[in-house]
Design an enzyme around this catalytic site. Structure first.
Site, PDB file in Angstrom:
ATOM      1  N   GLY A 108       0.839  -1.198   0.000  1.00  0.00           N
ATOM      2  CA  GLY A 108       0.000   0.000   0.000  1.00  0.00           C
ATOM      3  C   GLY A 108       0.870   1.242   0.000  1.00  0.00           C
ATOM      4  N   LYS A 109       0.321   2.344  -0.334  1.00  0.00           N
ATOM      5  CA  LYS A 109       1.016   3.627  -0.218  1.00  0.00           C
ATOM      6  C   LYS A 109      -0.020   4.712  -0.177  1.00  0.00           C
ATOM      7  CE  LYS A 109       5.406   4.923  -0.213  1.00  0.00           C
ATOM      8  NZ  LYS A 109       6.465   4.088   0.362  1.00  0.00           N
ATOM      9  N   GLY A 110       0.292   5.798   0.517  1.00  0.00           N
ATOM     10  CA  GLY A 110      -0.655   6.898   0.583  1.00  0.00           C
ATOM     11  C   GLY A 110       0.073   8.220   0.624  1.00  0.00           C
TER      12      GLY A 110
END
Ligand code: NAD
Length: 420
Positions: A108-110
């Site tokens: 994931g990445k944000g």
């Protein structure tokens, strides 16, 4: 999915790398689609009151690439260039990194498009807390576990933990990693990525028959990853002759005193002006003869022009995506550089983040020695897996690392099957 939402050069690079790997693995079309495209793209408006009383709406994104092997794991960055495509590329790379290390996670990445350097502490706290609130329907320790990245730090993680825990009514430290030690962070987390880069570099030196005591290294970037890489290499007895950061580059053929430089940077904020070395052009520094070159600053630092001029024996990719695909092809054709690809080389950070998550569930703190020794065991195992795959299939180290990772995810998807 509207694939045009992901239009971005960094996503194009991650997708191109994936396609090469999928071709090599001869992945069937259905699995190829399921592995390549993210499961969830989440974009939220994050309105906050600025210190001057004006309300400003920021935009935040979170990409959960897949949840097939466990919750998604990956950083949260605050930077003006953040967009959905960039975040999706970084989420895809996190995927492969977690799978290669055999961590029970998807990638994931944000991020939030903002300039944290222009914001007060109060504004950053309100931004972080409001973003966490907006994310509440999509995160939990079993769904999505964030960590610091560019522009965020352990204080950001403490605010996220507090905001999430205020909703549950009890402390949930496992909601994020990279927390301060006083809030159940893990010993060894800060140095983990750089330590891993240095440790794997010595594994590569050993494999190439180069003695550590006679080896030299150049490190690009002197932030978290670069400074710990340089410090650990120097502690192993490697002579670090070149170090750069955004302010400039330093050169000392007798070896830079890394501890003295760390003290200097703590005081001045940058490497420029350090009295114990000469000044060198930053691009020229990358192309000087050395045993280990560690790009540990930003994406796309090793371009095709630089790749042709490199004089290193080992390219230890501390940063994410530091080598462009064109440069990669040149390095492959040259065949004289041993590449430790990013998803292996900088996996120390996410591995110790995983340890932090495990310790939080156990309600038990491990010592730094315990953390580092477990980390080295896992990195060594992954290194051997990658080098033996590359030797067996006569492919590059990058292709080997990504193939192992993609196959791990594809196999998990096949085993779980399709529902309904
Ligand atoms: P950081 O912000 O602490 O440090 C970045 C360093 O790069 C700074 O010293 C900065 O001055 C330098 N820099 C920026 N532009 C430069 C340029 N043009 N030339 C030379 N130096 C330049 O960031 P970090 O946490 O050390 O991360 C560095 C890289 O490693 C990023 O690609 C990040 O995604 C990756 N990474 C970090 C971790 C981690 O645990 N911190 C884990 C995995 C990967």
């Amino acid at each position: 999915m509207q694939k045009e939402l992901l239009a971005n050069p960094v996503f194009a690079m991650a997708a191109e790398q994936f396609d090469l790997v999928a071709d090599f693995l001869q992945l069937p079309d259905d699995l190829r689609e399921r592995c390549k495209w993210p499961k969830r793209l989440i974009s939220v408006a994050v309105p906050i009151k600025l210190d001057n009383g004006v309300t400003q709406v920021f935009y935040g994104h979170r990409v959960q690439h897949h949840l097939t092997r466990g919750p998604v794991k990956g950083g949260l960055r605050f930077h003006p260039s953040v967009d959905l495509g960039e975040v999706a590329a970084l989420a895809m790379w996190m995927n492969w990194k977690c799978a290669l290390m055999d961590l029970p996670y998807g990638g994931g990445k944000g991020g939030i498009a903002c300039d944290p350097r222009q914001m007060s502490r109060g504004e950053l706290e309100r931004l972080t807390r409001r973003f966490t609130m907006e994310m509440l329907p999509f995160i939990s320790p079993e769904i999505d576990v964030m960590a610091p990245d560019m522009g965020t730090n352990e204080q950001t993680m403490a605010w996220m933990t507090d905001t999430y825990s205020a909703r549950t009514g009890y402390l949930v430290p496992s909601i994020v990693t990279g927390k301060p030690i006083g809030m159940q962070g893990s010993a060894g987390r800060t140095l983990a990525t750089g330590h891993g880069v240095a440790f794997l570099s010595t594994n590569a030196l050993y494999k190439l028959g180069i003695s550590i005591g006679s080896a030299t290294a150049i490190v690009q970037g002197f932030g978290n990853v670069g400074s710990h890489t340089a410090k650990t290499l120097a502690a192993y007895g490697v002579k670090v002759t070149g170090i750069s950061d955004a302010s400039g580059a330093l050169w000392n053929s007798c070896g830079i005193d890394v501890d003295a430089l760390r003290v200097y940077v703590a005081e001045h904020g940058v490497v420029s002006g350090f009295p114990g070395a000469d000044v060198i052009d930053p691009q020229e520094m990358l192309c000087q003869p050395c045993d280990v070159l560690a790009p540990a600053a930003m994406e796309r630092a090793i371009t095709k022009d630089i790749a042709a001029l490199l004089q290193c024996r080992i390219l230890a990719e501390g940063a994410n995506g530091p080598t462009t695909p064109e440069a990669d092809r040149i390095i492959d054709e040259r065949g004289d550089i041993f590449v430790i690809p990013d998803i292996l080389c900088n996996a120390g950070g996410v591995t110790v983040s995983y340890f932090e998550w495990v310790q939080n569930f156990q309600r038990f703190q491990w010592s730094e020695n315990e953390v580092i020794s477990k980390l080295e065991t896992m990195l060594q195992k992954a290194f051997e897996k990658v080098t033996s795959f590359a030797d067996r299939h006569k492919v590059s180290q990058r292709m080997a690392a990504q193939s192992i990772a993609v196959k791990t995810v594809a196999d998990a998807k096949s085993l779980r099957g399709l529902f309904p």
